[in-house]
Design a protein around this motif. Structure first.
Motif: not given
Length: 199
Positions: A136-149, A151-159
């Protein structure tokens, strides 16, 4: 009164964590179910006990286990109907998953969308982590439905997630093997699924 007790009993039964999942209710072939053992932002280590069918706090040398590090950066749990057995280099447990969402109560079962895998080894054994967001998208804290998104838009979270898992058991205790995308994650889950396998 009997009806009330019956309702309470049935509610308790359905709310208990389990290694089984109602996969016929999935919204997508790309999603799966997960059970949360440790809520985000906490550091008490709980594990699902297959024998008692309950979540129990882990013990080390007779003491209740508490992670001596920062709290979990997401909701930590397992994917039902999966098992990396010891013969295959695993720990004989279900696949671990970290769900990026606000803190959810332990024992919560929810549909998730795997977006990647953090490949790790712990003392030479497979200990990789599925990284996921709620279906459910409304429960997400980040808008990342795939790996590419992710690592590009949430690289700090990945690290942050990577560094957390590399250090929560102490420096040098976990070996990093790398990251993989959502396609790998789905194949990884399927590989270790216990469904349609003879026991």
């Amino acid at each position: 009164i009997l009806v009330i007790y019956l309702f309470i009993f049935l509610s308790a039964c359905t709310s208990s964590p389990t290694h089984e999942d109602p996969s016929d209710k999935l919204h997508s072939p790309n999603s799966c179910f997960a059970t949360i053992e440790i809520p985000a932002g906490t550091n008490k280590k709980y594990d699902y006990n297959e024998s008692s069918k309950a979540l129990e706090q882990d013990h080390v040398k007779g003491e209740k286990r508490v992670i001596n590090f920062l709290p979990y950066p997401g909701n930590y749990g397992f994917i039902p109907n999966t098992l990396i057995n010891a013969e295959s280099g695993g720990e004989g447990e279900a696949l671990d998953v970290l769900i990026l969402a606000e803190s959810l109560e332990k024992g919560t079962k929810m549909e998730i969308l795997p977006i990647g895998v953090l490949l790790l080894k712990d003392k030479g054994k497979e200990d990789s982590k599925i990284i996921a967001v709620p279906w459910e998208s409304k429960l997400r804290v980040i808008d990342a439905p795939d790996f590419a998104t992710f690592i590009t838009e949430y690289q700090a979270a990945q690290q942050i997630i990577q560094e957390w898992f590399l250090n929560y058991k102490g420096i040098g205790s976990i070996e990093l093997l790398g990251w993989r995308d959502e396609k790998f994650a789905r194949a990884f889950i399927k590989k270790w699924s216990t469904k349609n396998k003879t026991k």
